[in-house]
Design a protein around this motif. Structure first.
Motif, PDB file in Angstrom:
ATOM      1  N   ASP A 181       0.811  -1.227   0.000  1.00 35.97           N
ATOM      2  CA  ASP A 181       0.000   0.000   0.000  1.00 35.97           C
ATOM      3  C   ASP A 181       0.840   1.272   0.000  1.00 35.97           C
ATOM      4  OD1 ASP A 181      -2.304  -1.543   0.063  1.00 35.97           O
ATOM      5  OD2 ASP A 181      -2.384  -1.560   2.250  1.00 35.97           O
ATOM      6  N   ILE A 182       2.113   1.206  -0.403  1.00 37.25           N
ATOM      7  CA  ILE A 182       2.953   2.410  -0.401  1.00 37.25           C
ATOM      8  C   ILE A 182       2.402   3.469  -1.343  1.00 37.25           C
ATOM      9  CG2 ILE A 182       4.550   1.504  -2.152  1.00 37.25           C
ATOM     10  CD1 ILE A 182       5.593   3.719   0.795  1.00 37.25           C
ATOM     11  N   ALA A 183       1.899   3.046  -2.508  1.00 33.74           N
ATOM     12  CA  ALA A 183       1.382   4.020  -3.470  1.00 33.74           C
ATOM     13  C   ALA A 183       0.183   4.760  -2.897  1.00 33.74           C
ATOM     14  CB  ALA A 183       1.017   3.335  -4.781  1.00 33.74           C
ATOM     15  N   GLU A 184      -0.706   4.028  -2.257  1.00 32.87           N
ATOM     16  CA  GLU A 184      -1.880   4.661  -1.675  1.00 32.87           C
ATOM     17  C   GLU A 184      -1.487   5.621  -0.548  1.00 32.87           C
ATOM     18  OE1 GLU A 184      -3.213   0.602  -3.223  1.00 32.87           O
ATOM     19  OE2 GLU A 184      -1.447   1.480  -2.273  1.00 32.87           O
ATOM     20  N   ARG A 185      -0.497   5.225   0.255  1.00 34.77           N
ATOM     21  CA  ARG A 185      -0.081   6.078   1.376  1.00 34.77           C
ATOM     22  C   ARG A 185       0.643   7.332   0.888  1.00 34.77           C
ATOM     23  NH1 ARG A 185       3.551   3.267   4.467  1.00 34.77           N
ATOM     24  NH2 ARG A 185       3.613   1.441   3.114  1.00 34.77           N
ATOM     25  N   VAL A 186       1.414   7.197  -0.187  1.00 35.49           N
ATOM     26  CA  VAL A 186       2.052   8.381  -0.764  1.00 35.49           C
ATOM     27  C   VAL A 186       1.007   9.325  -1.333  1.00 35.49           C
ATOM     28  CG1 VAL A 186       3.495   9.188  -2.670  1.00 35.49           C
ATOM     29  CG2 VAL A 186       4.293   7.322  -1.223  1.00 35.49           C
ATOM     30  N   LYS A 187       0.054   8.786  -2.070  1.00 32.43           N
ATOM     31  CA  LYS A 187      -0.983   9.629  -2.673  1.00 32.43           C
ATOM     32  C   LYS A 187      -1.818  10.338  -1.614  1.00 32.43           C
ATOM     33  CE  LYS A 187      -1.672   7.149  -7.050  1.00 32.43           C
ATOM     34  NZ  LYS A 187      -2.644   6.357  -7.845  1.00 32.43           N
ATOM     35  N   ALA A 188      -1.988   9.696  -0.455  1.00 31.52           N
ATOM     36  CA  ALA A 188      -2.733  10.347   0.624  1.00 31.52           C
ATOM     37  C   ALA A 188      -2.013  11.601   1.117  1.00 31.52           C
ATOM     38  CB  ALA A 188      -2.934   9.371   1.785  1.00 31.52           C
ATOM     39  N   ILE A 189      -0.687  11.639   0.915  1.00 33.95           N
ATOM     40  CA  ILE A 189       0.113  12.798   1.327  1.00 33.95           C
ATOM     41  C   ILE A 189       0.221  13.813   0.200  1.00 33.95           C
ATOM     42  CG2 ILE A 189       2.438  13.545   1.968  1.00 33.95           C
ATOM     43  CD1 ILE A 189       2.737  10.758   3.344  1.00 33.95           C
ATOM     44  N   THR A 219      15.868  -8.526  -2.855  1.00 35.43           N
ATOM     45  CA  THR A 219      15.244  -8.958  -1.607  1.00 35.43           C
ATOM     46  C   THR A 219      13.758  -8.619  -1.540  1.00 35.43           C
ATOM     47  OG1 THR A 219      15.913  -6.876  -0.550  1.00 35.43           O
ATOM     48  CG2 THR A 219      17.410  -8.747  -0.324  1.00 35.43           C
ATOM     49  N   ILE A 220      13.249  -7.887  -2.540  1.00 35.26           N
ATOM     50  CA  ILE A 220      11.822  -7.545  -2.588  1.00 35.26           C
ATOM     51  C   ILE A 220      11.105  -8.534  -3.495  1.00 35.26           C
ATOM     52  CG2 ILE A 220      10.131  -5.745  -3.093  1.00 35.26           C
ATOM     53  CD1 ILE A 220      12.451  -3.713  -2.943  1.00 35.26           C
ATOM     54  N   ASP A 221       9.967  -9.058  -3.044  1.00 35.09           N
ATOM     55  CA  ASP A 221       9.148  -9.947  -3.865  1.00 35.09           C
ATOM     56  C   ASP A 221       8.724  -9.193  -5.126  1.00 35.09           C
ATOM     57  OD1 ASP A 221       7.130 -11.475  -5.042  1.00 35.09           O
ATOM     58  OD2 ASP A 221       6.188 -12.002  -3.139  1.00 35.09           O
ATOM     59  N   PRO A 222       9.075  -9.685  -6.322  1.00 34.90           N
ATOM     60  CA  PRO A 222       8.716  -8.951  -7.548  1.00 34.90           C
ATOM     61  C   PRO A 222       7.213  -8.780  -7.733  1.00 34.90           C
ATOM     62  CG  PRO A 222       9.624 -11.116  -8.067  1.00 34.90           C
ATOM     63  CD  PRO A 222       9.876 -10.891  -6.615  1.00 34.90           C
ATOM     64  N   GLU A 223       6.416  -9.663  -7.150  1.00 36.20           N
ATOM     65  CA  GLU A 223       4.964  -9.494  -7.253  1.00 36.20           C
ATOM     66  C   GLU A 223       4.504  -8.249  -6.493  1.00 36.20           C
ATOM     67  OE1 GLU A 223       2.820 -13.001  -6.218  1.00 36.20           O
ATOM     68  OE2 GLU A 223       3.758 -14.224  -7.776  1.00 36.20           O
ATOM     69  N   ILE A 224       5.200  -7.918  -5.408  1.00 34.05           N
ATOM     70  CA  ILE A 224       4.888  -6.697  -4.675  1.00 34.05           C
ATOM     71  C   ILE A 224       5.232  -5.483  -5.533  1.00 34.05           C
ATOM     72  CG2 ILE A 224       5.528  -5.280  -2.681  1.00 34.05           C
ATOM     73  CD1 ILE A 224       5.796  -7.829  -1.065  1.00 34.05           C
ATOM     74  N   LEU A 225       6.349  -5.542  -6.248  1.00 32.96           N
ATOM     75  CA  LEU A 225       6.737  -4.440  -7.127  1.00 32.96           C
ATOM     76  C   LEU A 225       5.689  -4.212  -8.211  1.00 32.96           C
ATOM     77  CD1 LEU A 225      10.551  -5.191  -7.513  1.00 32.96           C
ATOM     78  CD2 LEU A 225       9.485  -3.427  -6.096  1.00 32.96           C
ATOM     79  N   VAL A 226       5.183  -5.284  -8.772  1.00 38.67           N
ATOM     80  CA  VAL A 226       4.129  -5.157  -9.792  1.00 38.67           C
ATOM     81  C   VAL A 226       2.882  -4.526  -9.185  1.00 38.67           C
ATOM     82  CG1 VAL A 226       2.592  -6.439 -11.333  1.00 38.67           C
ATOM     83  CG2 VAL A 226       5.016  -7.054 -11.200  1.00 38.67           C
ATOM     84  N   ALA A 227       2.542  -4.941  -7.958  1.00 41.30           N
ATOM     85  CA  ALA A 227       1.369  -4.369  -7.290  1.00 41.30           C
ATOM     86  C   ALA A 227       1.542  -2.872  -7.056  1.00 41.30           C
ATOM     87  CB  ALA A 227       1.124  -5.092  -5.960  1.00 41.30           C
ATOM     88  N   VAL A 228       2.772  -2.442  -6.755  1.00 42.60           N
ATOM     89  CA  VAL A 228       3.029  -1.021  -6.531  1.00 42.60           C
ATOM     90  C   VAL A 228       2.721  -0.210  -7.781  1.00 42.60           C
ATOM     91  CG1 VAL A 228       4.829   0.707  -6.121  1.00 42.60           C
ATOM     92  CG2 VAL A 228       4.720  -1.334  -4.693  1.00 42.60           C
ATOM     93  N   ILE A 229       3.201  -0.659  -8.936  1.00 42.39           N
ATOM     94  CA  ILE A 229       2.988   0.148 -10.136  1.00 42.39           C
ATOM     95  C   ILE A 229       1.526   0.109 -10.590  1.00 42.39           C
ATOM     96  CG2 ILE A 229       5.376   0.050 -10.898  1.00 42.39           C
ATOM     97  CD1 ILE A 229       4.564  -2.028 -12.976  1.00 42.39           C
ATOM     98  N   LYS A 230       0.850  -0.990 -10.319  1.00 42.81           N
ATOM     99  CA  LYS A 230      -0.575  -1.024 -10.645  1.00 42.81           C
ATOM    100  C   LYS A 230      -1.331   0.012  -9.825  1.00 42.81           C
ATOM    101  CE  LYS A 230      -0.988  -5.844 -12.199  1.00 42.81           C
ATOM    102  NZ  LYS A 230      -1.565  -7.182 -11.902  1.00 42.81           N
ATOM    103  N   ALA A 231      -0.976   0.120  -8.546  1.00 42.10           N
ATOM    104  CA  ALA A 231      -1.658   1.071  -7.669  1.00 42.10           C
ATOM    105  C   ALA A 231      -1.245   2.506  -7.968  1.00 42.10           C
ATOM    106  CB  ALA A 231      -1.351   0.738  -6.209  1.00 42.10           C
ATOM    107  N   ALA A 232       0.001   2.695  -8.378  1.00 42.64           N
ATOM    108  CA  ALA A 232       0.489   4.050  -8.645  1.00 42.64           C
ATOM    109  C   ALA A 232      -0.138   4.629  -9.903  1.00 42.64           C
ATOM    110  CB  ALA A 232       2.003   4.045  -8.770  1.00 42.64           C
ATOM    111  N   GLY A 233      -0.308   3.794 -10.933  1.00 44.16           N
ATOM    112  CA  GLY A 233      -0.907   4.266 -12.177  1.00 44.16           C
ATOM    113  C   GLY A 233      -0.094   5.329 -12.873  1.00 44.16           C
ATOM    114  N   ALA A 234       1.238   5.246 -12.762  1.00 42.58           N
ATOM    115  CA  ALA A 234       2.135   6.262 -13.314  1.00 42.58           C
ATOM    116  C   ALA A 234       3.141   5.617 -14.247  1.00 42.58           C
ATOM    117  CB  ALA A 234       2.858   6.974 -12.168  1.00 42.58           C
ATOM    118  N   PRO A 235       3.811   6.395 -15.088  1.00 44.23           N
ATOM    119  CA  PRO A 235       4.890   5.843 -15.916  1.00 44.23           C
ATOM    120  C   PRO A 235       5.963   5.199 -15.041  1.00 44.23           C
ATOM    121  CG  PRO A 235       4.340   8.076 -16.600  1.00 44.23           C
ATOM    122  CD  PRO A 235       3.608   7.836 -15.327  1.00 44.23           C
TER     123      PRO A 235
END
Length: 257
Positions: A181-189, A219-235
């Motif tokens: 949920d990093i993308a959502e938490r950043v966008k909240a700010i 060391t980061i699960d690549p599936e989490i990385l994919v989830a981040v960009i889906k939530a961010a919706g940015a280039p």
């Protein structure tokens, strides 16, 4: 969602991006370790006219938060010069690191220096391209390591039209921020994420070390990385090691298909 990479072959960035199958590219406009004023790029017209979009990364030496006049003043001028160079290339933004202070300095003064950067530019008509402030990985006195830091920074600059945000996943991980949920938490700010630097990390969570790795090797699960960009919706720009860069782009395209 556009997927691209930082292109290290600055003499022919479009050619290298095409080799990688990138839809956008990130590049420097001057030596990243120097202050030098950017020179016109010999292929500026090709870069502007290409369907491959461009974003510029500023020099690493820039620290507009600094309380040291000998560092802050040339940093401000370098941001202006590199933003102008970015505009000449048709870039959609200039990425600038959040910067840091020294041990005995008050963070509020660093955030005030960020505000002054935008205020003074705004008095002269604003920056020619958006300034995309990037979160950073380490340092107890960094301006943009934690989300709490970023919230203080955004209180200072968020009102300015040309203030944007670049989320780096390796930096967030190394800086001690859970990527869930990093993308959502950043966008909240900030209300926005304009660009994602999608990088895995060689080091463990909260290490404070900025060492990028390829998407399926760190060391980061690549599936989490994919989830981040889906939530961010940015280039997305990959700044992963050159040897596996093409594979990283292919991995993302498949994961997002």
């Amino acid at each position: 969602m556009r997927i691209g990479a930082h292109v290290r072959q600055d003499s022919d960035p479009i050619g290298r991006a095409e080799e990688l199958g990138a839809e956008l590219l990130q590049m420097f406009v001057t030596d990243p370790q120097e202050w030098g004023k950017p020179k016109p790029h010999p292929k500026a017209a090709e870069i502007r006219d290409s369907p491959i979009d461009v974003v510029v990364h500023s020099s690493y030496r820039i620290n507009v938060a600094s309380l040291n006049n000998r560092l802050r003043m040339p940093s401000r001028q370098a941001v202006i010069n590199q933003a102008l160079a970015a505009k000449e290339l048709g870039a959609f933004g200039l990425v600038v690191h959040g910067g840091h202070l020294r041990d005995d300095e008050d963070a509020k003064d660093g955030y005030e220096n960020w505000r002054k950067l935008f205020e003074r530019a705004n008095e002269k008509g604003g920056f020619p391209v958006p300034i995309l402030i990037e979160n950073t990985a380490g340092g107890d006195h960094a301006m943009a390591r934690s989300l709490d830091n970023i919230a203080r920074l955004w209180d200072a600059v968020g009102e300015y039209e040309n203030a944007g945000f670049c989320l780096d996943t390796c930096h967030a991980w190394a800086g001690g921020e859970d990527l869930v949920d990093i993308a959502e938490r950043v966008k909240a700010i900030t209300g926005r994420i304009d660009l994602v630097h999608l990088n895995n990390s060689r080091d463990e969570f909260d290490s404070g070390r900025d060492r990028h790795d390829n998407l399926e090797k760190g060391t980061i699960d690549p599936e989490i990385l994919v989830a981040v960009i889906k939530a961010a919706g940015a280039p997305v720009i990959l700044e992963t090691p050159e040897e596996g860069l093409a594979d990283d782009i292919a991995y993302l395209k498949k994961a997002l298909a």
